[in-house]
Design a protein around this motif. Structure first.
Motif, PDB file in Angstrom:
ATOM      1  N   UNK A 148       0.735  -1.165  -0.024  1.00  0.00           N
ATOM      2  CA  UNK A 148       0.096   0.070  -0.224  1.00  0.00           C
ATOM      3  C   UNK A 148       0.881   1.280  -0.043  1.00  0.00           C
ATOM      4  N   UNK A 149       1.697   1.380   0.833  1.00  0.00           N
ATOM      5  CA  UNK A 149       2.738   2.374   0.752  1.00  0.00           C
ATOM      6  C   UNK A 149       4.219   2.139   0.003  1.00  0.00           C
ATOM      7  N   UNK A 150       4.552   3.058  -0.478  1.00  0.00           N
ATOM      8  CA  UNK A 150       4.050   4.858  -0.577  1.00  0.00           C
ATOM      9  C   UNK A 150       3.132   4.943  -1.280  1.00  0.00           C
ATOM     10  N   UNK A 151       2.180   5.810  -1.096  1.00  0.00           N
ATOM     11  CA  UNK A 151       1.280   6.027  -1.758  1.00  0.00           C
ATOM     12  C   UNK A 151       1.391   6.866  -3.046  1.00  0.00           C
ATOM     13  N   UNK A 152       0.483   7.259  -4.118  1.00  0.00           N
ATOM     14  CA  UNK A 152       0.522   7.927  -5.275  1.00  0.00           C
ATOM     15  C   UNK A 152       1.313   9.121  -5.104  1.00  0.00           C
ATOM     16  N   UNK A 177      -2.405  -1.168  -3.292  1.00  0.00           N
ATOM     17  CA  UNK A 177      -3.742  -1.094  -2.953  1.00  0.00           C
ATOM     18  C   UNK A 177      -4.211   0.370  -2.955  1.00  0.00           C
ATOM     19  N   UNK A 178      -5.304   0.692  -3.589  1.00  0.00           N
ATOM     20  CA  UNK A 178      -6.041   2.036  -3.615  1.00  0.00           C
ATOM     21  C   UNK A 178      -7.621   1.969  -3.064  1.00  0.00           C
ATOM     22  N   UNK A 179      -7.989   2.714  -2.323  1.00  0.00           N
ATOM     23  CA  UNK A 179      -7.286   3.676  -1.410  1.00  0.00           C
ATOM     24  C   UNK A 179      -6.889   3.403  -0.070  1.00  0.00           C
ATOM     25  N   UNK A 180      -7.367   1.962   0.274  1.00  0.00           N
ATOM     26  CA  UNK A 180      -6.688   1.670   1.604  1.00  0.00           C
ATOM     27  C   UNK A 180      -6.907   0.216   1.817  1.00  0.00           C
ATOM     28  N   UNK A 181      -6.492  -0.409   2.965  1.00  0.00           N
ATOM     29  CA  UNK A 181      -6.509  -1.907   3.087  1.00  0.00           C
ATOM     30  C   UNK A 181      -7.727  -2.285   3.893  1.00  0.00           C
ATOM     31  N   UNK A 198      -8.627   3.829  -9.892  1.00  0.00           N
ATOM     32  CA  UNK A 198      -7.081   3.476  -9.725  1.00  0.00           C
ATOM     33  C   UNK A 198      -6.742   2.374 -10.758  1.00  0.00           C
ATOM     34  N   UNK A 199      -7.767   1.436 -11.172  1.00  0.00           N
ATOM     35  CA  UNK A 199      -7.433   0.481 -11.965  1.00  0.00           C
ATOM     36  C   UNK A 199      -6.820   0.816 -13.226  1.00  0.00           C
ATOM     37  N   UNK A 200      -5.961  -0.037 -13.820  1.00  0.00           N
ATOM     38  CA  UNK A 200      -5.209  -0.203 -15.300  1.00  0.00           C
ATOM     39  C   UNK A 200      -6.468  -0.727 -16.328  1.00  0.00           C
ATOM     40  N   UNK A 201      -6.985   0.331 -17.119  1.00  0.00           N
ATOM     41  CA  UNK A 201      -8.136  -0.280 -18.079  1.00  0.00           C
ATOM     42  C   UNK A 201      -7.596  -1.408 -18.952  1.00  0.00           C
ATOM     43  N   UNK A 202      -6.067  -1.429 -19.292  1.00  0.00           N
ATOM     44  CA  UNK A 202      -5.583  -2.165 -20.140  1.00  0.00           C
ATOM     45  C   UNK A 202      -5.766  -3.765 -19.257  1.00  0.00           C
ATOM     46  N   UNK A 203      -5.663  -3.743 -18.075  1.00  0.00           N
ATOM     47  CA  UNK A 203      -5.743  -5.174 -17.271  1.00  0.00           C
ATOM     48  C   UNK A 203      -7.318  -5.518 -17.190  1.00  0.00           C
ATOM     49  N   UNK A 204      -7.980  -4.424 -16.893  1.00  0.00           N
ATOM     50  CA  UNK A 204      -9.482  -4.930 -16.517  1.00  0.00           C
ATOM     51  C   UNK A 204      -9.889  -5.795 -15.331  1.00  0.00           C
ATOM     52  N   UNK A 205      -8.597  -5.480 -14.514  1.00  0.00           N
ATOM     53  CA  UNK A 205      -8.842  -6.333 -13.014  1.00  0.00           C
ATOM     54  C   UNK A 205      -8.218  -5.423 -11.955  1.00  0.00           C
ATOM     55  N   UNK A 206      -8.747  -5.268 -10.924  1.00  0.00           N
ATOM     56  CA  UNK A 206      -8.378  -4.379  -9.688  1.00  0.00           C
ATOM     57  C   UNK A 206      -8.707  -5.358  -8.528  1.00  0.00           C
TER      58      UNK A 206
END
Length: 361
Positions: A148-152, A177-181, A198-206
């Motif tokens: 989770x850390x460091x954050x964006x 992890x975004x935004x928190x665990x 926060x998800x990558x649209x190319x992956x399609x999973x978060x």
């Protein structure tokens, strides 16, 4: 843009020692395991994720009936073992040998008790991650790492899920992890929305992590029922009760779509690395001492049985030092009273190492 699958990861961040002493950590482990088992029985769709063999060991010793229920749920695929570590350690301060022992002790326990060998590192609260870590994780058989850390705002990344390349050239798939665990509300609309953004649209999973945490707790009935009621409420999103292993199976199948990150992931709370000097120094010396003792036992042992017994005693000492690698202990962020037990554990490990060297020599 296609549908985004949000893997709902039920967990309870559980610090075995932090603003309380380790004995309270044992109490919270028992209560959290009981709660998670009950939720599994109540909701057939629900899956739970839990790491850290130190917690399982205390549940096994103090409540064998509860432990058997956990084992049955693991066999049924309803309870997922994450991480494969003894605890969630600080990632910067342990020696390389200390890191390997942290993993070795955890993996040995989970394989022995449940027949599972987690392959996704799980270190959600640690304050930074060195560039050497992907090499070490890959060496130990891991293919993924959750943090989770460091954050964006502290370290920019090209995507939430990425191929993390170590300084030695090895890779694991990383996930921030975004935004928190943890969650502090029974209504998760905002957390789901931020996870999708926060998800990558190319992956399609978060992944979206939910459950009360720090002092344990886990998902509440209200949270689970809210998720069940809102599974189809988010346009272009599938909410799926899942585990980190299921997410990484999807990510690894799309590995070629992921960007590469080839640097360290540092650093949150940098002041932690300049406090509690004696704890850090004794930890480092203890890990070097046990490393030396094990090398001597393997080189100069007086027979297979004697060598095996020596290694077992050294591993028992390593168990203490693996626990005191915990990020809120080794980094210096726990309450003062917790360091009384910490010093006892470090001292016990050091004496055991010294005694073993005397036996061997």
């Amino acid at each position: 843009m296609g549908k985004t699958i949000v893997h709902l990861i039920a967990n309870a961040h559980l610090d075995p020692i932090w603003l309380w002493n380790w004995q309270a950590g044992v109490d919270e482990a028992l209560a959290t395991f009981r709660s998670a088992v009950d939720r599994c029985h109540e909701y057939p769709e629900f899956k739970y994720t839990r790491g850290e063999s130190w917690l399982y060991q205390w549940v096994e010793e103090l409540d064998p009936g509860l432990f058997r229920e956990v084992r049955d749920l693991i066999e049924a695929g309803r309870w997922s073992v994450a991480g494969g570590h003894l605890i969630q350690p600080d990632a910067n301060l342990p020696t390389a040998t200390g890191w390997r022992k942290q993993i070795e002790l955890g993996q040995r326990y989970f394989q022995d008790r449940f027949g599972v060998s987690p392959r996704v590192g799980y270190n959600v609260d640690t304050f930074g991650h060195p560039a050497t870590l992907p090499d070490l994780l890959s060496e130990m058989g891991y293919h993924g790492y959750v943090f989770h850390r460091p954050n964006e705002s502290q370290v920019g990344l090209p995507a939430q899920t990425f191929r993390w390349k170590g300084s030695g050239g090895a890779e694991v798939v990383g996930f921030r992890i975004a935004p928190a665990y943890v969650t502090r509300s029974d209504e998760l609309h905002g957390q789901i929305d931020l996870s999708v953004r926060a998800a990558d649209p190319r992956l399609g999973h978060t992944m979206m992590f939910y459950g009360l945490g720090n002092h344990g707790g886990g998902p509440t009935k209200a949270t689970i029922e809210w998720l069940l009621a809102h599974r189809h409420s988010f346009k272009g999103v599938e909410l799926r009760f899942s585990t980190v292993d299921e997410f990484f199976a999807a990510a690894l199948a799309r590995r070629d779509r992921l960007p590469v990150v080839d640097h360290e992931l540092q650093r949150t709370f940098p002041g932690c690395y300049s406090v509690m000097h004696d704890i850090k120094q004794v930890q480092h010396r203890g890990e070097r001492l046990l490393e030396q003792a094990e090398e001597l036992a393997k080189t100069f042992g007086t027979g297979a049985d004697a060598t095996r017994e020596s290694i077992e005693r050294i591993d028992a000492a390593w168990h203490d030092l693996a626990f005191t690698q915990f990020h809120d202990i080794l980094a210096g962020t726990s309450i003062p009273s917790s360091y009384v037990s910490t010093r006892h554990m470090q001292g016990r490990a050091g004496i055991a190492g010294e005694e073993e060297i005397v036996r061997i020599s």
